[in-house]
Design a protein around this motif. Structure first.
Motif, short mmCIF file in Angstrom:
data_model
loop_
_atom_site.label_atom_id
_atom_site.label_comp_id
_atom_site.label_asym_id
_atom_site.label_seq_id
_atom_site.Cartn_x
_atom_site.Cartn_y
_atom_site.Cartn_z
N ALA A 195 -1.18 -1.21 -4.45
CA ALA A 195 -2.21 -0.19 -4.59
C ALA A 195 -1.57 1.16 -4.30
CB ALA A 195 -3.36 -0.44 -3.61
N VAL A 196 -1.86 2.15 -5.13
CA VAL A 196 -1.32 3.50 -4.97
C VAL A 196 -2.47 4.45 -4.67
CG1 VAL A 196 -0.08 5.40 -6.08
CG2 VAL A 196 0.57 3.03 -6.56
N LEU A 197 -2.35 5.21 -3.60
CA LEU A 197 -3.38 6.18 -3.21
C LEU A 197 -2.73 7.54 -3.05
CD1 LEU A 197 -3.90 3.29 -1.43
CD2 LEU A 197 -6.09 4.45 -1.17
N VAL A 198 -3.24 8.53 -3.81
CA VAL A 198 -2.63 9.85 -3.85
C VAL A 198 -3.66 10.91 -3.47
CG1 VAL A 198 -1.52 11.57 -5.34
CG2 VAL A 198 -0.96 9.14 -5.59
N ASP A 199 -3.22 11.88 -2.67
CA ASP A 199 -4.03 13.03 -2.27
C ASP A 199 -5.38 12.62 -1.68
OD1 ASP A 199 -1.93 14.66 -2.95
OD2 ASP A 199 -2.71 15.15 -4.92
N LEU A 246 0.85 -1.18 0.00
CA LEU A 246 0.00 0.00 0.00
C LEU A 246 0.89 1.24 0.00
CD1 LEU A 246 -2.35 -1.18 2.91
CD2 LEU A 246 -2.65 -1.60 0.44
N HIS A 247 0.70 2.11 -0.98
CA HIS A 247 1.59 3.26 -1.14
C HIS A 247 0.76 4.54 -1.11
CE1 HIS A 247 4.65 0.35 -2.17
NE2 HIS A 247 3.79 -0.19 -3.01
N PHE A 248 1.09 5.42 -0.17
CA PHE A 248 0.35 6.66 0.04
C PHE A 248 1.25 7.85 -0.27
CE2 PHE A 248 -1.47 3.41 2.72
CZ PHE A 248 -2.85 3.60 2.59
N SER A 283 4.17 2.22 2.33
CA SER A 283 5.04 3.39 2.19
C SER A 283 4.19 4.65 2.28
CB SER A 283 5.82 3.36 0.87
OG SER A 283 4.98 3.62 -0.24
N PHE A 284 4.76 5.66 2.92
CA PHE A 284 4.08 6.95 3.05
C PHE A 284 5.04 8.05 2.68
CE2 PHE A 284 3.27 10.88 5.28
CZ PHE A 284 1.94 11.13 4.97
N SER A 309 6.30 16.28 -4.81
CA SER A 309 6.89 15.00 -5.23
C SER A 309 6.31 13.75 -4.57
CB SER A 309 8.40 15.03 -4.94
OG SER A 309 8.65 15.44 -3.60
N CYS A 310 5.35 13.89 -3.68
CA CYS A 310 4.93 12.75 -2.87
C CYS A 310 4.13 11.71 -3.68
CB CYS A 310 4.12 13.22 -1.67
SG CYS A 310 5.06 14.34 -0.61
N GLY A 311 3.30 12.16 -4.61
CA GLY A 311 2.61 11.21 -5.49
C GLY A 311 3.59 10.41 -6.31
#
Length: 449
Positions: free
Chosen positions: A151-155, A111-113, A183-184, A131-133
């Motif tokens: 899974a990638v979750l942005v904003d 899971l990537h935030f 990852s965060f 740059s976080c996304g």
């Protein structure tokens, strides 16, 4: 040649070579083995088969009498030559038991935030980052190459509610031997610690998800839902993230830390010559603290050594110098008390955060974490870490060192490599938590399952 994942994917390149040397009977593994990674691989396999051989807490990378007895018991049960030495027959039998045709292949969920903008209604502004996304997507690529389902979750998608739901779903799916990678990347902060637990710096560390801050107590309580034997890997690319999972060191105040380190400094000074021929900075506590007499025999057998009494110098000798070094050490470790931007967010939403921490702190004191958790953080709790373009500095360094999976070393090796690339004001941190051989995870391949 090995077939099972635990002798191919989890181990480092050097551990794999050491196991191959044992499997060929060129150099069997026995008492006093110096390669901790190879010992951990054998211990993990025995522990996973049957806790009667070794319990998870006995997986420590030291081949002593307890491991010898475990190997001997395994050999007897499977009709092998019972000599307590790990060579071709023993490794071959272990490998066949854990290959895919006999045992279920492990799975990994990642899971990537990435939070470039937060909810201004909660935080007061969007607190934009560039740059976080991209960091989240880069970590997803790393995880995908390792075989994780990502899974990638942005904003707006990167909320604490989403984290709770996805970790809860993963906890239902993952079994012993499986892995969860989180990852965060985003803002990190600190808020005053007003819960029942004790933090060395009197602050709770937070990660700023889109909807609100996630408190370290919460993440610790959340990952408690994972089953025993599950490996959790957490990567924080955020400020104040050294113990963003949980500070479980010893609960000392900064003054206690300073006083304890002053004692260590005096011990070092007591062990040096009067002329001061040995520079203070090149001597560590381990250099001057002897192994206890009672554990000397066990240490020679390959068990983890126990420390004996610390040498004491002359009464009052260099007290001022020792106290000075102790204070400097404490300042560097925990930093000065401060109220960051997170303190204002906390003050505005105090009822919410107090309720969250109250729910998270219902875990009985002293109850161990069922899974193991290895955390890699961009900086210490009192430090900040920069963003960047297209990647944040820490994620850029991490992916560069990782080299698309070409990095051959362990978590320890990775941590040292990242520290070598970091600036002095943002020092990467490596921590391990939990029962079942958590301390041995640092000699395994990073993020592996």
């Amino acid at each position: 040649m090995f077939q099972s994942h635990r002798f191919t994917r989890v181990v480092t390149a050097s551990t794999h070579q050491r196991l191959l040397a044992a499997e060929s009977n060129q150099r069997p593994i026995s008492r006093g083995e110096s390669h901790r990674g190879a010992v951990v691989a054998v211990q993990e396999a025995l522990s996973s088969l049957n806790a009667g051989y070794l319990t998870g807490n006995e997986v420590d990378g030291y081949f002593g009498p307890r491991t010898f007895a475990a190997v001997d018991a395994f050999q007897r049960e499977y009709g092998l030559v019972a000599d307590g030495i790990v060579g071709r027959q023993t490794l071959g039998q272990l490998d066949s038991l854990f290959c895919g045709t006999v045992a279920r292949d492990p799975i990994g969920i990642a899971l990537h935030f990435g939070v470039d903008r937060v909810d201004p209604a909660h935080y007061g502004s969007e607190m934009l980052l560039p740059s976080c996304g991209n960091d989240a997507r880069a970590m997803a690529d790393l995880a995908g190459r390792l075989g994780y389902d990502t899974a990638v979750l942005v904003d707006q998608e990167a909320t604490t509610e989403a984290l709770y739901g996805l970790v809860g779903s993963a906890a239902e799916q993952l079994q012993a031997g499986d892995a969860l990678l989180i990852s965060f990347s985003g803002h990190g902060s600190q808020i005053p610690n007003e819960s029942a637990d004790v933090e060395a710096d009197t602050m709770d560390e937070t990660t700023c998800f889109h909807d609100r801050m996630l408190v370290d107590d919460e993440l610790y309580a959340l990952l408690r839902s994972l089953r025993p034997g599950v490996r959790a890997h957490v990567v924080f690319d955020s400020c104040h993230s050294g113990t963003a999972f949980k500070d479980l060191v010893d609960g000392r105040s900064p003054d206690d830390v300073a006083a304890a380190h002053a004692v260590r400094v005096k011990s070092v000074m007591a062990a040096t010559t009067p002329a001061g021929n040995q520079p203070l900075g090149t001597t560590t506590e381990d250099d001057v603290t002897p192994i206890s007499t009672a554990s000397l025999g066990r240490a020679l057998d390959g068990e983890a050594p126990e420390k004996g009494a610390t040498p004491v110098g002359e009464e009052g000798r260099d007290e001022v110098v020792a106290e000075l070094f102790g204070g400097l050490y404490a300042d560097g470790l925990v930093g000065a008390d401060k109220f960051t931007e997170g303190a204002q967010v906390y003050a505005t939403n105090k009822q919410l955060y107090d309720a969250v921490r109250s729910a998270a702190c219902t875990v009985p004191e002293g109850e161990p974490l069922p899974c193991t958790v290895t955390t890699l953080s961009a900086c210490a709790d009192h430090q900040t870490t920069p963003a960047g373009n297209p990647l944040s500095a820490f994620t850029f360094n991490l992916t560069s060192v990782w080299a698309g999976g070409g990095f051959p070393g362990s978590y320890d090796d990775l941590s040292r490599a990242l520290r070598g690339r970091a600036t002095p004001d943002a020092t990467p941190q490596l921590n391990s938590y939990g029962s079942g051989g958590a301390v041995a995870r640092v000699v395994e391949r990073p993020f592996a399952f």
